[in-house]
Design a protein around this motif. Sequence first.
Motif, PDB file in Angstrom:
ATOM      1  N   VAL A 111       0.856  -1.177   0.000  1.00  0.00           N
ATOM      2  CA  VAL A 111       0.000   0.000   0.000  1.00  0.00           C
ATOM      3  C   VAL A 111       0.897   1.233   0.000  1.00  0.00           C
ATOM      4  O   VAL A 111       1.664   1.459   0.936  1.00  0.00           O
ATOM      5  CB  VAL A 111      -0.955   0.012   1.216  1.00  0.00           C
ATOM      6  N   ILE A 112       0.788   2.008  -1.069  1.00  0.00           N
ATOM      7  CA  ILE A 112       1.602   3.208  -1.231  1.00  0.00           C
ATOM      8  C   ILE A 112       0.655   4.392  -1.388  1.00  0.00           C
ATOM      9  O   ILE A 112      -0.161   4.422  -2.305  1.00  0.00           O
ATOM     10  CB  ILE A 112       2.536   3.084  -2.453  1.00  0.00           C
ATOM     11  N   ASN A 113       0.758   5.309  -0.437  1.00  0.00           N
ATOM     12  CA  ASN A 113      -0.124   6.480  -0.424  1.00  0.00           C
ATOM     13  C   ASN A 113      -1.592   6.083  -0.530  1.00  0.00           C
ATOM     14  O   ASN A 113      -2.367   6.688  -1.256  1.00  0.00           O
ATOM     15  CB  ASN A 113       0.256   7.475  -1.516  1.00  0.00           C
ATOM     16  N   GLY A 114      -1.949   5.029   0.185  1.00  0.00           N
ATOM     17  CA  GLY A 114      -3.340   4.592   0.253  1.00  0.00           C
ATOM     18  C   GLY A 114      -3.818   3.742  -0.902  1.00  0.00           C
ATOM     19  O   GLY A 114      -4.980   3.347  -0.939  1.00  0.00           O
ATOM     20  N   ARG A 115      -2.933   3.428  -1.860  1.00  0.00           N
ATOM     21  CA  ARG A 115      -3.325   2.601  -3.006  1.00  0.00           C
ATOM     22  C   ARG A 115      -2.534   1.306  -3.019  1.00  0.00           C
ATOM     23  O   ARG A 115      -1.330   1.315  -2.789  1.00  0.00           O
ATOM     24  CB  ARG A 115      -3.054   3.335  -4.324  1.00  0.00           C
ATOM     25  N   GLU A 116      -3.206   0.205  -3.297  1.00  0.00           N
ATOM     26  CA  GLU A 116      -2.516  -1.069  -3.446  1.00  0.00           C
ATOM     27  C   GLU A 116      -1.859  -1.104  -4.823  1.00  0.00           C
ATOM     28  O   GLU A 116      -2.519  -0.928  -5.837  1.00  0.00           O
ATOM     29  CB  GLU A 116      -3.485  -2.238  -3.323  1.00  0.00           C
ATOM     30  N   LEU A 117      -0.539  -1.305  -4.833  1.00  0.00           N
ATOM     31  CA  LEU A 117       0.217  -1.386  -6.077  1.00  0.00           C
ATOM     32  C   LEU A 117       1.082  -2.637  -6.062  1.00  0.00           C
ATOM     33  O   LEU A 117       1.570  -3.051  -4.998  1.00  0.00           O
ATOM     34  CB  LEU A 117       1.118  -0.165  -6.239  1.00  0.00           C
ATOM     35  N   THR A 118       1.279  -3.212  -7.212  1.00  0.00           N
ATOM     36  CA  THR A 118       2.203  -4.335  -7.338  1.00  0.00           C
ATOM     37  C   THR A 118       3.567  -3.762  -7.679  1.00  0.00           C
ATOM     38  O   THR A 118       3.724  -3.053  -8.672  1.00  0.00           O
ATOM     39  CB  THR A 118       1.737  -5.311  -8.425  1.00  0.00           C
ATOM     40  N   ILE A 119       4.530  -4.071  -6.821  1.00  0.00           N
ATOM     41  CA  ILE A 119       5.883  -3.542  -6.971  1.00  0.00           C
ATOM     42  C   ILE A 119       6.886  -4.682  -6.824  1.00  0.00           C
ATOM     43  O   ILE A 119       6.530  -5.801  -6.450  1.00  0.00           O
ATOM     44  CB  ILE A 119       6.186  -2.446  -5.919  1.00  0.00           C
ATOM     45  N   VAL A 120       8.146  -4.373  -7.096  1.00  0.00           N
ATOM     46  CA  VAL A 120       9.234  -5.312  -6.845  1.00  0.00           C
ATOM     47  C   VAL A 120      10.246  -4.589  -5.962  1.00  0.00           C
ATOM     48  O   VAL A 120      10.790  -3.555  -6.347  1.00  0.00           O
ATOM     49  CB  VAL A 120       9.903  -5.774  -8.165  1.00  0.00           C
ATOM     50  N   VAL A 121      10.450  -5.116  -4.749  1.00  0.00           N
ATOM     51  CA  VAL A 121      11.418  -4.546  -3.811  1.00  0.00           C
ATOM     52  C   VAL A 121      12.772  -5.180  -4.096  1.00  0.00           C
ATOM     53  O   VAL A 121      12.875  -6.393  -4.284  1.00  0.00           O
ATOM     54  CB  VAL A 121      10.990  -4.825  -2.343  1.00  0.00           C
ATOM     55  N   ASP A 122      13.819  -4.354  -4.130  1.00  0.00           N
ATOM     56  CA  ASP A 122      15.162  -4.867  -4.421  1.00  0.00           C
ATOM     57  C   ASP A 122      16.192  -4.141  -3.562  1.00  0.00           C
ATOM     58  O   ASP A 122      16.910  -3.261  -4.032  1.00  0.00           O
ATOM     59  CB  ASP A 122      15.490  -4.696  -5.904  1.00  0.00           C
ATOM     60  N   ASN A 123      16.267  -4.514  -2.300  1.00  0.00           N
ATOM     61  CA  ASN A 123      17.214  -3.867  -1.399  1.00  0.00           C
ATOM     62  C   ASN A 123      18.651  -4.325  -1.639  1.00  0.00           C
ATOM     63  O   ASN A 123      19.586  -3.642  -1.226  1.00  0.00           O
ATOM     64  CB  ASN A 123      16.796  -4.057   0.050  1.00  0.00           C
ATOM     65  N   GLU A 124      18.845  -5.448  -2.326  1.00  0.00           N
ATOM     66  CA  GLU A 124      20.202  -5.852  -2.700  1.00  0.00           C
ATOM     67  C   GLU A 124      20.785  -4.866  -3.703  1.00  0.00           C
ATOM     68  O   GLU A 124      21.943  -4.479  -3.604  1.00  0.00           O
ATOM     69  CB  GLU A 124      20.207  -7.268  -3.267  1.00  0.00           C
ATOM     70  N   LEU A 125      19.973  -4.438  -4.652  1.00  0.00           N
ATOM     71  CA  LEU A 125      20.421  -3.426  -5.610  1.00  0.00           C
ATOM     72  C   LEU A 125      20.714  -2.116  -4.885  1.00  0.00           C
ATOM     73  O   LEU A 125      21.681  -1.434  -5.216  1.00  0.00           O
ATOM     74  CB  LEU A 125      19.368  -3.196  -6.696  1.00  0.00           C
ATOM     75  N   LEU A 126      19.924  -1.792  -3.884  1.00  0.00           N
ATOM     76  CA  LEU A 126      20.169  -0.575  -3.100  1.00  0.00           C
ATOM     77  C   LEU A 126      21.537  -0.632  -2.436  1.00  0.00           C
ATOM     78  O   LEU A 126      22.293   0.334  -2.474  1.00  0.00           O
ATOM     79  CB  LEU A 126      19.072  -0.380  -2.054  1.00  0.00           C
ATOM     80  N   MET A 127      21.891  -1.772  -1.859  1.00  0.00           N
ATOM     81  CA  MET A 127      23.199  -1.908  -1.221  1.00  0.00           C
ATOM     82  C   MET A 127      24.324  -1.793  -2.249  1.00  0.00           C
ATOM     83  O   MET A 127      25.322  -1.117  -2.005  1.00  0.00           O
ATOM     84  CB  MET A 127      23.294  -3.234  -0.463  1.00  0.00           C
TER      85      MET A 127
END
Length: 105
Positions: free
Chosen positions: A26-42
């Motif tokens: 839930v992003i800003n009150g809306r359900e969105l399909t996303i891909v989280v990639d914290n390995e790329l962030l590192m």
Amino acid sequence: MANFKDYLQQDLDIFFNPDEFGETHVINGRELTIVVDNELLMERTKKEFDGISIGELLYFVKASDYGERPTIGEAQKFDKRQMYVTNVRDSDGVYEIILSRNYGG
């Protein structure tokens, strides 16, 4: 006959599919399909920012699902956590968004 953009859109549909890599948040009150990639962030923190932490969360979202491109410093509620956009990239209809809990810039 399908063109390159049609094939790219099909690939995005697979990439963001919840049965593949996609996750619903839930992003800003809306359900969105996303891909989280914290390995790329590192990796990006090490290579591009000399090890200086630039955020706590990196995710990809289809620009067509998200809407207008967010701006750096903009507040964003991510799964009930107040965060701030610290970096945004736009590539082939996909936003790469980095969030941090504090915005100091």
